[in-house]
Structure formats: structure tokens, C-alpha cells
Design an enzyme around this catalytic site. Sequence first.
Site, mmCIF file in Angstrom:
data_model
loop_
_atom_site.group_PDB
_atom_site.id
_atom_site.type_symbol
_atom_site.label_atom_id
_atom_site.label_comp_id
_atom_site.label_asym_id
_atom_site.label_seq_id
_atom_site.Cartn_x
_atom_site.Cartn_y
_atom_site.Cartn_z
ATOM 1 N N GLU A 12 0.839 -1.193 0.000
ATOM 2 C CA GLU A 12 0.000 0.000 0.000
ATOM 3 C C GLU A 12 0.873 1.242 0.000
ATOM 4 O OE1 GLU A 12 -3.999 -1.736 2.226
ATOM 5 O OE2 GLU A 12 -2.716 -0.348 3.301
ATOM 6 N N HIS B 28 -8.784 10.823 2.985
ATOM 7 C CA HIS B 28 -8.419 9.731 2.082
ATOM 8 C C HIS B 28 -8.637 10.180 0.641
ATOM 9 C CE1 HIS B 28 -7.985 5.787 0.325
ATOM 10 N NE2 HIS B 28 -7.687 5.289 1.522
ATOM 11 N N ARG C 240 -1.098 9.205 1.740
ATOM 12 C CA ARG C 240 -2.444 9.713 1.495
ATOM 13 C C ARG C 240 -2.529 11.239 1.467
ATOM 14 N NH1 ARG C 240 -5.647 5.409 5.420
ATOM 15 N NH2 ARG C 240 -5.332 3.612 4.056
ATOM 16 N N HIS D 149 -11.371 10.907 6.506
ATOM 17 C CA HIS D 149 -11.207 9.469 6.726
ATOM 18 C C HIS D 149 -10.720 9.110 8.122
ATOM 19 C CE1 HIS D 149 -10.466 5.297 5.908
ATOM 20 N NE2 HIS D 149 -9.161 5.400 6.077
ATOM 21 N N ARG E 224 -1.078 9.362 8.889
ATOM 22 C CA ARG E 224 -0.999 7.921 9.159
ATOM 23 C C ARG E 224 -0.583 7.128 7.935
ATOM 24 N NH1 ARG E 224 -4.600 3.700 8.458
ATOM 25 N NH2 ARG E 224 -6.390 5.051 8.043
#
Length: 483
Positions: free
Chosen positions: A114, A227, A274, A335, A370
Site C-alpha cells: 500500500e 483519504h 495519502r 477518513h 498515518r
Amino acid sequence: MEHNFDVIIVGCGAAGLYGALNMPSDCRVLLLCKQELTLCNSALAQGGIAGVYHSPQDSIELHEHDTMVAGGFQNDPETVHILTTHAADAIQTLIDLDVDFDRTKDGELHRTLEGGHSRHRIFHHKDATGAEIVDKLIRRVKMLPNVTILENAMMMDMKKTATGFSVNVMQGGSYTAYHSHFMLLATGGIGRVYRFTTNSKIATGDGIAFAYENGAEIRNLHLIQFHPTAFNNHHTRECFLISEAVRGEGAYLLNCHKERFMDRYDERLELAPRDVVSHAIILESRETGSDEFYLDISYKDPDFIRNRFPMIYEKVLEQGYDMTKEPIPIFPCQHYLMGGIQVDHNSQTTVPNLYAAGECSHTGVHGNNRLASNSLLEALVFSKQAALDIARKLPDAPETFEQAQFPVKPNAQKIPKGLRTEIRQIMQDNYFVIPNRDKLADGLKRVTEIRELLLNGNYIVDADYVEAKSLATVAYIILKEVL
């Protein structure tokens, strides 16, 4: 039923459930679920859980580095080290609980990639990892004789006492006070302070607001993650998330001209963290004058897409899009929260014997942003830290329970209509991805007025009131920090 407990846990996501699971077997635990057990942000987590677990090509040092990079090196190095070194234990526990992680053809655990990760280290169950983990945690916690679970039980008030805490709980229209020596807040995020969010409808920041009212330090509440790839259907407040893992498997981001554009903003392209991708989309939207953006993985094998992302495939198909044949419309959306109730390495807040874990807490793990799939890991690792610390203190807990009172206000009225809607619009206009500096002062002024109205007015203490007060408090803290 018994009204006195050693520990009251508020919230039934991954942090609340795992915290209950790790309490000593002789510790009496009350677990409060705002609505049904399965309704939580944890259950919505798609991508997976990050961690170094029997991974010869990976290392804890690399996971730490990736976490620090994503957080702009504003992370707390010690809590990052706790997170990454305890990951293997958390993943092993989930495997022991029969969490059905996807495996390769030869039976090995499958690890995906990811954004922001330098190695394949995301363990997943299709594209519904959170739901699978929560389901297995619920099964095990329900078997624990020392844990009492109350569903559709909303905390309406919370007070510190000489022996611990008292909470006023509404369940089925009636109010009951419960008392404990310790409390663990695991109440999740603040998504509903925005018009559009990937969060569930219960994510109104209640735990953060109650902690703030009881004197706990709240830190970095303005560090909100938007997000970049929420499904762009702004007809409902809750936006369906298109997992980070779709980009991890090779999906392209396209602008309104159906052209890739990330090369103009970051060398990591679609796999940048992100916040970088969300900023790039907003800047590209200003450049093109359009908020039409797409995520395209249709060049991959259709069977691979359907098997790897069955839930996402079905969800977008319901909206009229076949992701095996065409791009999916996306746009950034609120998000996740990196800030929250300040805690130490044992998840204790600045209020003695009050703990917080999961998204409502601020461990310092995430820094300014994050890293994907570190959220479920943080919820597990730091709720266990809380349970272990409570276990150490239990032998010295008082034998008695002081019981705070929650008097009913005479002639109280329902709160005015439209307050929550107004708060959401203020946040959407003032602090979405890139702050609107021209409007922030006016936004804070109005949110302050709403909060003072709710705190000082004679209103019925019901779900509407508590959630409106929580949203006003959260918005107030965020905008105050930003200014």
C-alpha cells in the site's frame, strides 16, 4: 444487574474489544456499545493490518522508517517502536483467533503493498479485513465470563470520582449510572464533524469531548487524514472507501481528461502517502477547474480484480460502474484522525486511571499523517498496553465505589434543529485538505457560539444533544488549534 465494575470500556471497535480480551480473567469489565456490536469504524477497514511477521525480506526498522516518513518525522519514535515491535504478537493473536487472512496458492500468508510502504507487509482478508477481525474478536469476547456487553447503550455523561469514574448510560430510553475504578475510551473517530466521511454514523467524537470536559489533554486534533480515493457520490454523508490496496495492486489516478497526473506532484506517483495524494488531487482540481477524478484498474485481469476486491467490486457495481471495464469516480474525503486524547506509552491519559486507545487517542505513532494499515495495528497494540497497565494497578484499586449523581434538568427542551448540519458545513468550508485561511476565524467564532449554547442551555440530555455537543467541541478544538 451489577452497576460496579473494575473497568468500563466505551466503544466496541478493534481497540475496545481487544482491550477487553486482554484484561485479567478476574477483572470485571463493562463494555458499552453505542449501537450494535458490529457498527464501528474498525469494521469498515478494508486494506488490512500492517506488520513484520516472519518476513525475511522485511524488517521492523523498515516499518518504523516508512511510518516516520509518512508522518513527516513528527511521530513519537518510542511509540512507533512499540507499534512495530508488537506487530508480530498482534498478528499471531489474530491468527490464533482464526482470522481468515488471505493466503497464496502454496498456503503462505499473502502480503500486499500500500501507499508509503517499502515492502509487501499488509495482511488482509479480501478487501474486508476490518470486518473479519471485528467478527472474530466479538466471538471471543462474548465467551468471556468476566465481560458484560451492553449494546445500544450510549454514554450520556461521564464524571471523575474519588474512586474512579461514573457514567450515565442511556439504553432503550432509560438511564442507568455505572461506576468503575478504571475507564478505557475506545470511541473511534470524528468523521461526522464533516459533511462527507468514510466513517460510520456513530463517529461523532463523544469520547474526545467527554475526556476534554474531564480535564484530559487533547493534542493535534487538527491532524485529520483525508483519504484520496473515496467513491465520489456526494448524495450521502457516508462515502464508500476505495481501498488503498487498489492502488497497491496497480490502479492509476486520472484527472477529468482521463490522464495520469501524479508525476507532476510526487515521484512515488499513485503510491505516495495519502496526504500527498489528496493535496495533489486538490491542486490538480484547481488547475483543471474540475473535481472529476478517477481510479482505473481496468487494465488488470477481470478475474483478479473480482477475486481480490469482491466487496469494492460489488459496491461500485451497485452504483453503475464496472471496475473491470472502466474507471471509478473518486475524490478526497474525511477518513481518519491522527490526533486525539493524549496518552502515554501505556495508553493512560493525563487523568489518572483514564485510558484511551484506537482512533480517539493520540499516541504520537502517526505523526502528521498515518501510514496505510497502521490503524488496526495501533488499536490492537495500544489497547493491550492499556489492559496490561490496568492489570498492574488492579491489586491496589479501592474496594469501594463512589457514585456520582446525574440529576435530570427540569423543563428541559430539545436542542434547536440544524446545529449539527451547520457545524459540518463550517468544517467542510474551513478545513478540508487545504485550510481556508480567509474563513477560519469566522468559523471558529460560530462554532464557539454553538458550543456555549449547548453547554449553558437547558436541553434534554439525549443522543441528539450529546452528539451535537461532541461535534461542537471537536470542531472548536480543531479550529482553535489551526488558528
